[in-house]
Design a protein around this motif. Sequence first.
Motif, PDB file in Angstrom:
ATOM      1  N   LYS A  25      42.997  26.974 -36.340  1.00 53.84           N
ATOM      2  CA  LYS A  25      41.807  26.983 -35.483  1.00 53.84           C
ATOM      3  C   LYS A  25      41.579  25.601 -34.877  1.00 53.84           C
ATOM      4  CE  LYS A  25      39.547  30.740 -37.820  1.00 53.84           C
ATOM      5  NZ  LYS A  25      38.277  31.311 -38.240  1.00 53.84           N
ATOM      6  N   VAL A  26      41.175  25.600 -33.606  1.00 52.67           N
ATOM      7  CA  VAL A  26      40.922  24.330 -32.914  1.00 52.67           C
ATOM      8  C   VAL A  26      39.574  24.430 -32.197  1.00 52.67           C
ATOM      9  CG1 VAL A  26      41.851  22.647 -31.259  1.00 52.67           C
ATOM     10  CG2 VAL A  26      43.423  24.109 -32.550  1.00 52.67           C
ATOM     11  N   SER A  78      41.559  23.168 -37.911  1.00 55.17           N
ATOM     12  CA  SER A  78      41.460  23.605 -39.297  1.00 55.17           C
ATOM     13  C   SER A  78      42.407  22.830 -40.202  1.00 55.17           C
ATOM     14  CB  SER A  78      41.712  25.113 -39.403  1.00 55.17           C
ATOM     15  OG  SER A  78      42.900  25.466 -38.724  1.00 55.17           O
ATOM     16  N   SER A  79      43.284  22.008 -39.636  1.00 53.72           N
ATOM     17  CA  SER A  79      44.135  21.150 -40.470  1.00 53.72           C
ATOM     18  C   SER A  79      43.282  20.094 -41.157  1.00 53.72           C
ATOM     19  CB  SER A  79      45.209  20.448 -39.626  1.00 53.72           C
ATOM     20  OG  SER A  79      44.643  19.361 -38.911  1.00 53.72           O
ATOM     21  N   GLY A  80      42.126  19.807 -40.548  1.00 54.37           N
ATOM     22  CA  GLY A  80      41.245  18.776 -41.094  1.00 54.37           C
ATOM     23  C   GLY A  80      41.718  17.371 -40.783  1.00 54.37           C
ATOM     24  N   ASP A  81      42.850  17.270 -40.097  1.00 54.20           N
ATOM     25  CA  ASP A  81      43.385  15.937 -39.781  1.00 54.20           C
ATOM     26  C   ASP A  81      43.394  15.749 -38.264  1.00 54.20           C
ATOM     27  OD1 ASP A  81      44.411  13.439 -40.270  1.00 54.20           O
ATOM     28  OD2 ASP A  81      46.277  14.149 -41.205  1.00 54.20           O
ATOM     29  N   GLU A  82      43.764  14.560 -37.824  1.00 52.88           N
ATOM     30  CA  GLU A  82      43.842  14.289 -36.388  1.00 52.88           C
ATOM     31  C   GLU A  82      44.729  15.343 -35.722  1.00 52.88           C
ATOM     32  OE1 GLU A  82      43.281   9.740 -35.153  1.00 52.88           O
ATOM     33  OE2 GLU A  82      45.263  10.221 -35.937  1.00 52.88           O
ATOM     34  N   THR A  83      44.227  15.952 -34.663  1.00 56.02           N
ATOM     35  CA  THR A  83      44.986  16.967 -33.939  1.00 56.02           C
ATOM     36  C   THR A  83      45.086  16.521 -32.486  1.00 56.02           C
ATOM     37  OG1 THR A  83      44.207  18.693 -35.428  1.00 56.02           O
ATOM     38  CG2 THR A  83      45.060  19.413 -33.289  1.00 56.02           C
ATOM     39  N   ILE A 103      38.670  11.771 -28.673  1.00 50.36           N
ATOM     40  CA  ILE A 103      38.108  11.382 -29.969  1.00 50.36           C
ATOM     41  C   ILE A 103      38.620  12.329 -31.051  1.00 50.36           C
ATOM     42  CG2 ILE A 103      35.945  11.090 -31.246  1.00 50.36           C
ATOM     43  CD1 ILE A 103      34.712  10.742 -28.295  1.00 50.36           C
ATOM     44  N   LEU A 104      39.273  11.737 -32.046  1.00 51.00           N
ATOM     45  CA  LEU A 104      39.858  12.517 -33.138  1.00 51.00           C
ATOM     46  C   LEU A 104      39.349  11.987 -34.471  1.00 51.00           C
ATOM     47  CD1 LEU A 104      43.601  12.665 -31.951  1.00 51.00           C
ATOM     48  CD2 LEU A 104      41.717  14.180 -31.315  1.00 51.00           C
ATOM     49  N   ARG A 105      39.441  12.820 -35.495  1.00 52.90           N
ATOM     50  CA  ARG A 105      38.990  12.428 -36.838  1.00 52.90           C
ATOM     51  C   ARG A 105      40.111  12.714 -37.835  1.00 52.90           C
ATOM     52  NH1 ARG A 105      34.121  15.746 -37.833  1.00 52.90           N
ATOM     53  NH2 ARG A 105      35.719  17.255 -38.331  1.00 52.90           N
ATOM     54  N   SER A 106      40.423  11.737 -38.640  1.00 52.53           N
ATOM     55  CA  SER A 106      41.496  11.915 -39.627  1.00 52.53           C
ATOM     56  C   SER A 106      40.947  12.597 -40.873  1.00 52.53           C
ATOM     57  CB  SER A 106      42.091  10.560 -40.007  1.00 52.53           C
ATOM     58  OG  SER A 106      41.175   9.879 -40.840  1.00 52.53           O
ATOM     59  N   SER A 107      41.865  12.985 -41.762  1.00 51.72           N
ATOM     60  CA  SER A 107      41.434  13.688 -42.980  1.00 51.72           C
ATOM     61  C   SER A 107      40.598  12.789 -43.883  1.00 51.72           C
ATOM     62  CB  SER A 107      42.642  14.217 -43.735  1.00 51.72           C
ATOM     63  OG  SER A 107      43.583  13.198 -43.899  1.00 51.72           O
TER      64      SER A 107
END
Length: 126
Positions: A25-26, A78-83, A103-107
């Motif tokens: 999911k994105v 849904s990976s919860g990591d930077e996509t 803007i991305l967010r890492s795990s």
Amino acid sequence: MTNTELLSIADKAMENAYAPYSKFKVGAALLCKDRTVFTGCNIENATYGATNCAERTAIFKAVSEGQRDFEAIAIVSSSGDETFPCGICRQVMAEFAPELKIILRSSSGEETCYKLMELLPKTFTL
Ligand code: THU
């Protein structure tokens, strides 16, 4: 609008993702220069090829509503990591906003702001 706020809007948009095939999911939240926000999610299809990414969903919603001036896009998955956005989405972003911030967010929760031109150097233009 902070990066954190834009990422939370993308988190919410991801809830609407239709991803029965990949289960990936994105969500995306596109901030316009006038501070309007358009959201998007990925929408898959049994043909696979007709799938639309979250980023393009948000951009196409905005453009179809008359908005073309974009400042930033937050993307989560849904990976919860930077996509990172796929190549097609990068090219669509470049059409309207070569200066776009991504803007991305890492795990680990770290937020990073990339420039589109870092991700799509030597962009094709007519
Ligand atoms: N996907 C996105 O929504 N954005 C991207 O930038 C990469 C891929 C979606 C498409 C498909 O539904 C799923 O992620 C797996 O590729």
